[in-house]
Design a protein around this motif. Structure first.
Motif, PDB file in Angstrom:
ATOM      1  N   UNK A  39     -11.142   2.326  11.377  1.00 53.14           N
ATOM      2  CA  UNK A  39     -10.947   0.990  10.813  1.00 53.14           C
ATOM      3  C   UNK A  39     -11.427   0.895   9.373  1.00 53.14           C
ATOM      4  N   UNK A  40     -12.486   1.615   9.035  1.00 50.05           N
ATOM      5  CA  UNK A  40     -13.045   1.492   7.685  1.00 50.05           C
ATOM      6  C   UNK A  40     -12.094   2.017   6.611  1.00 50.05           C
ATOM      7  N   UNK A  41     -11.078   2.769   6.984  1.00 49.00           N
ATOM      8  CA  UNK A  41     -10.126   3.290   6.002  1.00 49.00           C
ATOM      9  C   UNK A  41      -9.059   2.281   5.598  1.00 49.00           C
ATOM     10  N   UNK A  42      -8.896   1.209   6.373  1.00 51.30           N
ATOM     11  CA  UNK A  42      -7.870   0.216   6.074  1.00 51.30           C
ATOM     12  C   UNK A  42      -8.245  -0.559   4.814  1.00 51.30           C
ATOM     13  N   UNK A  43      -7.393  -0.516   3.808  1.00 50.29           N
ATOM     14  CA  UNK A  43      -7.630  -1.229   2.548  1.00 50.29           C
ATOM     15  C   UNK A  43      -6.876  -2.548   2.538  1.00 50.29           C
ATOM     16  N   UNK A  44      -5.596  -2.494   2.849  1.00 49.20           N
ATOM     17  CA  UNK A  44      -4.763  -3.697   2.794  1.00 49.20           C
ATOM     18  C   UNK A  44      -3.531  -3.483   3.661  1.00 49.20           C
ATOM     19  N   UNK A  45      -2.824  -4.566   3.868  1.00 51.02           N
ATOM     20  CA  UNK A  45      -1.548  -4.498   4.572  1.00 51.02           C
ATOM     21  C   UNK A  45      -0.606  -5.526   3.961  1.00 51.02           C
ATOM     22  N   UNK A  46       0.690  -5.317   4.190  1.00 49.84           N
ATOM     23  CA  UNK A  46       1.686  -6.258   3.685  1.00 49.84           C
ATOM     24  C   UNK A  46       2.861  -6.254   4.647  1.00 49.84           C
ATOM     25  N   UNK A  47       3.357  -7.442   4.947  1.00 50.27           N
ATOM     26  CA  UNK A  47       4.544  -7.577   5.775  1.00 50.27           C
ATOM     27  C   UNK A  47       5.675  -8.055   4.879  1.00 50.27           C
ATOM     28  N   UNK A  48       6.747  -7.273   4.822  1.00 46.72           N
ATOM     29  CA  UNK A  48       7.892  -7.577   3.971  1.00 46.72           C
ATOM     30  C   UNK A  48       9.053  -7.983   4.863  1.00 46.72           C
ATOM     31  N   UNK A  49       9.651  -9.146   4.532  1.00 47.31           N
ATOM     32  CA  UNK A  49      10.808  -9.634   5.278  1.00 47.31           C
ATOM     33  C   UNK A  49      11.996  -9.714   4.331  1.00 47.31           C
ATOM     34  N   UNK A  50      13.066  -9.009   4.680  1.00 44.72           N
ATOM     35  CA  UNK A  50      14.312  -9.061   3.925  1.00 44.72           C
ATOM     36  C   UNK A  50      15.419  -9.340   4.931  1.00 44.72           C
ATOM     37  N   UNK A  51      15.983 -10.536   4.848  1.00 41.97           N
ATOM     38  CA  UNK A  51      16.987 -10.998   5.797  1.00 41.97           C
ATOM     39  C   UNK A  51      16.452 -10.882   7.220  1.00 41.97           C
ATOM     40  N   UNK A  52      16.996  -9.991   8.010  1.00 40.55           N
ATOM     41  CA  UNK A  52      16.563  -9.846   9.394  1.00 40.55           C
ATOM     42  C   UNK A  52      15.703  -8.603   9.606  1.00 40.55           C
ATOM     43  N   UNK A  53      15.337  -7.916   8.534  1.00 42.38           N
ATOM     44  CA  UNK A  53      14.546  -6.691   8.617  1.00 42.38           C
ATOM     45  C   UNK A  53      13.110  -6.994   8.213  1.00 42.38           C
ATOM     46  N   UNK A  54      12.164  -6.555   9.036  1.00 37.48           N
ATOM     47  CA  UNK A  54      10.744  -6.759   8.752  1.00 37.48           C
ATOM     48  C   UNK A  54      10.046  -5.404   8.768  1.00 37.48           C
ATOM     49  N   UNK A  55       9.200  -5.182   7.784  1.00 38.15           N
ATOM     50  CA  UNK A  55       8.441  -3.941   7.668  1.00 38.15           C
ATOM     51  C   UNK A  55       6.965  -4.260   7.470  1.00 38.15           C
ATOM     52  N   UNK A  56       6.126  -3.407   8.021  1.00 39.73           N
ATOM     53  CA  UNK A  56       4.687  -3.505   7.853  1.00 39.73           C
ATOM     54  C   UNK A  56       4.239  -2.301   7.036  1.00 39.73           C
ATOM     55  N   UNK A  57       3.585  -2.573   5.912  1.00 40.34           N
ATOM     56  CA  UNK A  57       3.054  -1.524   5.049  1.00 40.34           C
ATOM     57  C   UNK A  57       1.533  -1.564   5.130  1.00 40.34           C
ATOM     58  N   UNK A  58       0.946  -0.456   5.536  1.00 46.68           N
ATOM     59  CA  UNK A  58      -0.497  -0.327   5.684  1.00 46.68           C
ATOM     60  C   UNK A  58      -1.001   0.601   4.585  1.00 46.68           C
ATOM     61  N   UNK A  59      -1.996   0.154   3.828  1.00 50.90           N
ATOM     62  CA  UNK A  59      -2.603   0.990   2.795  1.00 50.90           C
ATOM     63  C   UNK A  59      -3.970   1.444   3.301  1.00 50.90           C
ATOM     64  N   UNK A  60      -4.140   2.759   3.384  1.00 49.16           N
ATOM     65  CA  UNK A  60      -5.420   3.311   3.843  1.00 49.16           C
ATOM     66  C   UNK A  60      -5.982   4.227   2.758  1.00 49.16           C
ATOM     67  N   UNK A  61      -7.299   4.353   2.766  1.00 47.70           N
ATOM     68  CA  UNK A  61      -7.936   5.239   1.792  1.00 47.70           C
ATOM     69  C   UNK A  61      -7.811   6.675   2.289  1.00 47.70           C
ATOM     70  N   UNK A  62      -7.633   7.588   1.339  1.00 45.75           N
ATOM     71  CA  UNK A  62      -7.509   8.998   1.701  1.00 45.75           C
ATOM     72  C   UNK A  62      -8.744   9.754   1.231  1.00 45.75           C
ATOM     73  N   UNK A  63      -8.828  10.995   1.609  1.00 45.58           N
ATOM     74  CA  UNK A  63     -10.029  11.798   1.340  1.00 45.58           C
ATOM     75  C   UNK A  63     -10.292  12.011  -0.149  1.00 45.58           C
TER      76      UNK A  63
END
Length: 158
Positions: free
Chosen positions: A96-120
């Motif tokens: 859980x501590x690696x999660x930086x941010x998230x974003x949900x993008x909606x375009x017409x009928x398509x929805x995407x979840x973008x998760x930003x995590x920290x890397x090594x």
């Protein structure tokens, strides 16, 4: 918190089968009209176009099954298609501590979840999941859970 629409897989299978049958019957109706009956003139292409567009729309929406689990110290994301050979399933698990941010993008009928995590190496990685088949309530629950994790991570870092 656990979130899953796996119980709707039978509905998605039914819709997919129905769409495939519509395409097959559309092709048969088109061929019968063109070579045998001549009942419909130029509009006979509708027998082909409409079912194919519906089937393409169903597949462009992305992977149908989405599972999320935030119990414990890790976040689990699973995203798969009801037809196993069409797409490679996604499965990611990270603390859980690696999660930086998230974003949900909606375009017409398509929805995407973008998760930003920290890397090594000090940078970040963006993971993409398709959530078009989640209901509004499920998306709101997902947002609520991810917000809790992001806020807790910001408080730890400050």
């Amino acid at each position: 918190m656990r979130l899953s629409n796996r119980n709707k897989a039978s509905v998605y299978n039914f819709v997919h089968t129905l769409l495939l049958m519509m395409v097959i019957f559309g092709i048969a109706a088109f061929l019968l009209n063109e070579y045998r009956f001549h009942a419909v003139d130029e509009e006979s292409y509708i027998f082909l176009i409409v079912p194919v567009i519906l089937l393409i729309t169903f597949h462009l929406n992305g992977r149908q099954i989405f599972e999320y689990d935030s119990d414990g110290e890790a976040l689990n994301f699973k995203n798969r298609n009801i037809i196993p050979f069409l797409d490679r399933p996604l499965h990611d698990e990270f603390p859980k501590y690696k999660l930086i941010a998230y974003e949900i993008v909606k375009i017409l009928f398509i929805k995407r979840l973008y998760i930003t995590i920290s890397s090594r190496n000090g940078g970040s990685t963006i993971l993409k999941y398709e959530i078009s088949y989640l209901s509004k309530k499920e998306i709101n629950d997902l947002k609520l859970s991810l917000n809790k994790v992001v806020i807790a991570n910001k408080e730890k870092n400050d």
